[in-house]
Design a protein around this motif. Structure first.
Motif, PDB file in Angstrom:
ATOM      1  N   VAL A  82      23.058  18.494  13.293  1.00  0.00           N
ATOM      2  CA  VAL A  82      22.960  17.083  12.924  1.00  0.00           C
ATOM      3  C   VAL A  82      21.528  16.578  13.114  1.00  0.00           C
ATOM      4  O   VAL A  82      21.047  15.772  12.312  1.00  0.00           O
ATOM      5  N   GLN A  83      20.820  17.048  14.115  1.00  0.00           N
ATOM      6  CA  GLN A  83      19.439  16.617  14.357  1.00  0.00           C
ATOM      7  C   GLN A  83      18.548  16.951  13.167  1.00  0.00           C
ATOM      8  O   GLN A  83      17.731  16.134  12.736  1.00  0.00           O
ATOM      9  N   THR A  84      18.697  18.138  12.592  1.00  0.00           N
ATOM     10  CA  THR A  84      17.912  18.536  11.429  1.00  0.00           C
ATOM     11  C   THR A  84      18.259  17.667  10.224  1.00  0.00           C
ATOM     12  O   THR A  84      17.381  17.274   9.455  1.00  0.00           O
ATOM     13  N   ILE A  85      19.539  17.354  10.062  1.00  0.00           N
ATOM     14  CA  ILE A  85      19.964  16.478   8.970  1.00  0.00           C
ATOM     15  C   ILE A  85      19.325  15.104   9.126  1.00  0.00           C
ATOM     16  O   ILE A  85      18.833  14.521   8.159  1.00  0.00           O
ATOM     17  N   CYS A  86      19.287  14.588  10.362  1.00  0.00           N
ATOM     18  CA  CYS A  86      18.637  13.295  10.624  1.00  0.00           C
ATOM     19  C   CYS A  86      17.158  13.341  10.257  1.00  0.00           C
ATOM     20  O   CYS A  86      16.637  12.411   9.635  1.00  0.00           O
ATOM     21  N   ASP A  87      16.482  14.425  10.646  1.00  0.00           N
ATOM     22  CA  ASP A  87      15.055  14.554  10.351  1.00  0.00           C
ATOM     23  C   ASP A  87      14.800  14.582   8.845  1.00  0.00           C
ATOM     24  O   ASP A  87      13.875  13.934   8.348  1.00  0.00           O
ATOM     25  N   GLU A  88      15.626  15.325   8.109  1.00  0.00           N
ATOM     26  CA  GLU A  88      15.435  15.413   6.662  1.00  0.00           C
ATOM     27  C   GLU A  88      15.726  14.084   5.967  1.00  0.00           C
ATOM     28  O   GLU A  88      15.052  13.710   5.013  1.00  0.00           O
ATOM     29  N   LEU A  89      16.732  13.359   6.450  1.00  0.00           N
ATOM     30  CA  LEU A  89      17.020  12.044   5.878  1.00  0.00           C
ATOM     31  C   LEU A  89      15.912  11.050   6.201  1.00  0.00           C
ATOM     32  O   LEU A  89      15.587  10.186   5.388  1.00  0.00           O
ATOM     33  N   GLU A  90      15.329  11.157   7.388  1.00  0.00           N
ATOM     34  CA  GLU A  90      14.210  10.285   7.781  1.00  0.00           C
ATOM     35  C   GLU A  90      13.016  10.516   6.848  1.00  0.00           C
ATOM     36  O   GLU A  90      12.343   9.568   6.460  1.00  0.00           O
ATOM     37  N   GLN A  91      12.780  11.766   6.478  1.00  0.00           N
ATOM     38  CA  GLN A  91      11.679  12.068   5.561  1.00  0.00           C
ATOM     39  C   GLN A  91      11.984  11.597   4.139  1.00  0.00           C
ATOM     40  O   GLN A  91      11.095  11.148   3.426  1.00  0.00           O
ATOM     41  N   LYS A  92      13.250  11.677   3.744  1.00  0.00           N
ATOM     42  CA  LYS A  92      13.626  11.311   2.377  1.00  0.00           C
ATOM     43  C   LYS A  92      13.672   9.801   2.172  1.00  0.00           C
ATOM     44  O   LYS A  92      13.341   9.298   1.103  1.00  0.00           O
ATOM     45  N   TYR A  93      14.091   9.052   3.197  1.00  0.00           N
ATOM     46  CA  TYR A  93      14.235   7.597   3.093  1.00  0.00           C
ATOM     47  C   TYR A  93      13.412   6.878   4.167  1.00  0.00           C
ATOM     48  O   TYR A  93      13.961   6.150   4.982  1.00  0.00           O
ATOM     49  N   PRO A  94      12.099   7.035   4.176  1.00  0.00           N
ATOM     50  CA  PRO A  94      11.317   6.383   5.245  1.00  0.00           C
ATOM     51  C   PRO A  94      11.302   4.867   5.116  1.00  0.00           C
ATOM     52  O   PRO A  94      11.233   4.163   6.122  1.00  0.00           O
ATOM     53  N   GLU A  95      11.390   4.352   3.893  1.00  0.00           N
ATOM     54  CA  GLU A  95      11.308   2.909   3.698  1.00  0.00           C
ATOM     55  C   GLU A  95      12.638   2.218   3.984  1.00  0.00           C
ATOM     56  O   GLU A  95      12.662   1.034   4.310  1.00  0.00           O
ATOM     57  N   LYS A  96      13.754   2.925   3.860  1.00  0.00           N
ATOM     58  CA  LYS A  96      15.067   2.308   4.058  1.00  0.00           C
ATOM     59  C   LYS A  96      15.519   2.320   5.512  1.00  0.00           C
ATOM     60  O   LYS A  96      16.420   1.587   5.881  1.00  0.00           O
ATOM     61  N   LEU A  97      14.911   3.177   6.313  1.00  0.00           N
ATOM     62  CA  LEU A  97      15.369   3.342   7.686  1.00  0.00           C
ATOM     63  C   LEU A  97      14.285   2.928   8.668  1.00  0.00           C
ATOM     64  O   LEU A  97      13.102   3.120   8.427  1.00  0.00           O
ATOM     65  N   ASP A  98      14.737   2.373   9.772  1.00  0.00           N
ATOM     66  CA  ASP A  98      13.826   2.058  10.855  1.00  0.00           C
ATOM     67  C   ASP A  98      13.540   3.335  11.635  1.00  0.00           C
ATOM     68  O   ASP A  98      13.663   4.414  11.090  1.00  0.00           O
ATOM     69  N   PRO A  99      13.222   3.235  12.879  1.00  0.00           N
ATOM     70  CA  PRO A  99      12.866   4.431  13.652  1.00  0.00           C
ATOM     71  C   PRO A  99      13.966   5.497  13.631  1.00  0.00           C
ATOM     72  O   PRO A  99      15.092   5.263  13.235  1.00  0.00           O
TER      73      PRO A  99
END
Length: 130
Positions: A82-99
């Motif tokens: 799940v941590q890797t999935i979070c990291d990849e989503l953070e890279q894909k949607y940097p503008e939609k997500l906060d920290p």
């Protein structure tokens, strides 16, 4: 096949949610650009299911996912925690997500709901086949 209730409870209690490796239990179809439907079988195979199927009932329930949920669903491949999935989503949607903490919380909640509805399981909960 999953392990027993007590073993599953012990594993989930002593393992971080971010270290679990999700496995998809259901199929999906693409609905529109970047969005998916999860395909949930309406009936289990029994005499009643066969009777209802003969009445031209729809065999599948389609659960619609938004863009973020669809991306998370596609990243579930049985090898990534799940941590890797979070990291990849953070890279894909940097503008939609906060920290990253918000991403981890959102993905963790999403995975919890998918697990409770039995759309996914976790690799750590699968029985070892000899």
């Amino acid at each position: 096949m999953e392990v027993s209730f007590l073993k599953r409870r012990s594993i989930l209690k002593h393992t971080s949610a971010l270290d679990l490796v999700p496995i998809r239990l259901l199929n999906h179809e693409e609905r529109e650009e970047g969005k998916l439907n999860i395909l949930l079988p309406r009936f289990r195979r029994s005499w009643l299911a066969n009777f209802l199927a003969s009445l031209n009932k729809e065999q599948l329930i389609r659960i619609k996912l938004d863009e973020f949920g669809s991306s998370a669903w596609l990243l579930i491949d049985g090898t990534k925690p799940v941590q890797t999935i979070c990291d990849e989503l953070e890279q894909k949607y940097p503008e939609k997500l906060d920290p990253l903490s918000e991403t981890a919380e959102r993905v963790n909640t999403f995975m919890s709901v998918l697990y409770q509805q039995r759309f996914i399981s976790f690799q750590q909960l699968q029985k070892e086949t000899p």
